[in-house]
Design a protein around this motif. Sequence first.
Motif, short mmCIF file in Angstrom:
data_model
loop_
_atom_site.label_atom_id
_atom_site.label_comp_id
_atom_site.label_asym_id
_atom_site.label_seq_id
_atom_site.Cartn_x
_atom_site.Cartn_y
_atom_site.Cartn_z
N UNK A 163 -84.97 -15.36 2.89
CA UNK A 163 -85.11 -14.33 3.92
C UNK A 163 -83.91 -14.32 4.87
N UNK A 164 -83.47 -15.50 5.28
CA UNK A 164 -82.30 -15.56 6.17
C UNK A 164 -81.05 -15.02 5.49
N UNK A 165 -80.88 -15.33 4.21
CA UNK A 165 -79.72 -14.84 3.47
C UNK A 165 -79.76 -13.33 3.33
N UNK A 192 -84.53 -16.64 17.63
CA UNK A 192 -84.41 -15.19 17.63
C UNK A 192 -82.97 -14.71 17.81
N UNK A 193 -82.08 -15.59 18.29
CA UNK A 193 -80.71 -15.18 18.60
C UNK A 193 -79.66 -15.90 17.76
N UNK A 194 -80.07 -16.79 16.87
CA UNK A 194 -79.08 -17.53 16.09
C UNK A 194 -78.30 -16.61 15.15
N UNK A 195 -79.02 -15.80 14.39
CA UNK A 195 -78.32 -14.92 13.44
C UNK A 195 -77.55 -13.81 14.15
N UNK A 196 -78.03 -13.19 15.24
CA UNK A 196 -77.14 -12.28 15.98
C UNK A 196 -75.86 -12.94 16.47
N UNK A 197 -75.93 -14.22 16.85
CA UNK A 197 -74.72 -14.93 17.23
C UNK A 197 -73.74 -15.05 16.06
N UNK A 198 -74.28 -15.30 14.86
CA UNK A 198 -73.42 -15.34 13.69
C UNK A 198 -72.86 -13.96 13.35
N UNK A 211 -74.29 -13.95 -0.12
CA UNK A 211 -75.14 -14.88 -0.86
C UNK A 211 -74.60 -16.30 -0.79
N UNK A 212 -73.29 -16.44 -0.57
CA UNK A 212 -72.68 -17.77 -0.48
C UNK A 212 -72.42 -18.20 0.97
N UNK A 213 -73.05 -17.54 1.91
CA UNK A 213 -72.83 -17.82 3.33
C UNK A 213 -73.23 -19.26 3.64
N UNK A 214 -72.25 -20.05 4.10
CA UNK A 214 -72.54 -21.47 4.28
C UNK A 214 -71.84 -22.08 5.50
N UNK A 215 -70.51 -22.00 5.55
CA UNK A 215 -69.74 -22.81 6.49
C UNK A 215 -70.14 -22.57 7.93
N UNK A 216 -70.18 -21.29 8.35
CA UNK A 216 -70.46 -20.98 9.74
C UNK A 216 -71.84 -21.48 10.15
N UNK A 217 -72.85 -21.20 9.32
CA UNK A 217 -74.21 -21.63 9.64
C UNK A 217 -74.32 -23.15 9.63
N UNK A 218 -73.65 -23.80 8.69
CA UNK A 218 -73.71 -25.26 8.60
C UNK A 218 -73.11 -25.91 9.84
N UNK A 219 -71.98 -25.40 10.29
CA UNK A 219 -71.31 -25.96 11.47
C UNK A 219 -72.14 -25.71 12.72
N UNK A 220 -72.64 -24.48 12.86
CA UNK A 220 -73.40 -24.13 14.06
C UNK A 220 -74.70 -24.91 14.14
N UNK A 221 -75.43 -25.00 13.02
CA UNK A 221 -76.74 -25.67 13.07
C UNK A 221 -76.60 -27.18 13.25
N UNK A 222 -75.47 -27.76 12.86
CA UNK A 222 -75.31 -29.20 13.01
C UNK A 222 -74.34 -29.61 14.09
N UNK A 223 -74.07 -28.69 15.03
CA UNK A 223 -73.05 -28.96 16.04
C UNK A 223 -73.50 -29.93 17.13
N UNK A 224 -74.80 -30.19 17.23
CA UNK A 224 -75.29 -31.11 18.25
C UNK A 224 -75.47 -30.46 19.60
N UNK A 225 -75.93 -31.22 20.58
CA UNK A 225 -76.17 -30.70 21.92
C UNK A 225 -75.60 -31.66 22.96
N UNK A 235 -81.07 -21.69 8.10
CA UNK A 235 -81.12 -22.23 6.74
C UNK A 235 -80.88 -21.07 5.76
N UNK A 236 -79.72 -21.07 5.15
CA UNK A 236 -79.38 -20.05 4.16
C UNK A 236 -79.45 -20.65 2.76
N UNK A 237 -79.35 -19.79 1.77
CA UNK A 237 -79.53 -20.25 0.40
C UNK A 237 -78.51 -21.34 0.05
N UNK A 238 -77.25 -21.12 0.43
CA UNK A 238 -76.21 -22.10 0.10
C UNK A 238 -76.43 -23.43 0.84
N UNK A 239 -76.85 -23.36 2.11
CA UNK A 239 -77.09 -24.60 2.85
C UNK A 239 -78.30 -25.34 2.29
#
Length: 329
Positions: A94-96, A176-182, A247-261, A277-281
């Motif tokens: 769904x996210x992809x 609700x705002x993660x994917x608009x940020x991407x 369909x291969x969207x990976x790098x941006x989401x991987x970096x953003x989701x694991x960037x820490x706080x 969480x996208x298909x590639x991740x």
Amino acid sequence: MATVAERGATAPEQARAAVRRRHRRRAAWRRQWVALAFMSPWIIGFGAFYVYPMAASLFFSFTRYDILSQPEWVGLDNYKFMFTGDALFWPAVRNTMWMIAFLVPLQVIFAIGAATVLTRVKRGLPVYRTIFFLPTMVPLVAAALGFVFLLNPAGPVNRLLRLLHLPDPLWFYDPAWTKPGLLLLGLWMVGQTMILFLAALLDVPKQLYEAAAIEGASPWQRFRHVTLPMISPVIFFAVVIGVIHGFQYFTEAFVVSGSGDSTGLDHPIGYPQDSLRFFSSHLYQQGFEGFHMGYAAALSWVMFVVIMACTIALIRTSRRWVHYQGGFR
């Protein structure tokens, strides 16, 4: 079968003709072997780095394999588990699909708009082209980390929004705002597509605009009936490449989701609440974190089949809306 001349020839002449035919066949074989010898580096590389890995991954998709032990044949169990037992598979799908449905059209529209504006610039056009193209030269990891800083809840974007008395979302900390940020990140890096549309717009014959203006067409009508048909091959190319990359969207989401706080803790893949969480991740996590290589291979083949089906569907439907100069398709 011998020709009429050869049937009427004497035995020595027939022998000489047979020798000539053998020489021609040998010469043809030598030319073919020479060609294969020059092609052999590419053939060996293609077989070693494309054909064999694809065949191996297809085999592994029907096995239980963790790299350290021998693969165990399980048949279609990986595919059955993918569609019926994996609770994270459908959120990743769904996210992809969300990213493809929104990012690809917005990138095309934004690129066409930016290219159209640049065609009307009279002075300093190289400077503006460079400004628009520079973001594409930034590494994806650096760009993603930059947007993590800009869209931090206490970052400069939210401070500006608060000054304007506008809502300041949590961006990458709010599902609700993660994917608009991407999406904002994807639109910021649209320079490469913009350059393609700029070249296509500059290639549209001016006589068509002049003829449309003589007929009384408004600016929107000229854009709708002249510009869009003339640049439709570039639109088609951008859509196909965008869908494949989506369909291969990976790098941006991987970096953003694991960037820490601020606590220094790293977030898991897909944070927050699997909204990134996208298909590639998901494939990466199954293969390189869980070492479920057989299941990861099955995921990769499902991705391959879906991308191929979407590409074929786009090519088939392109006959209705893609127009080529000279009428060639």
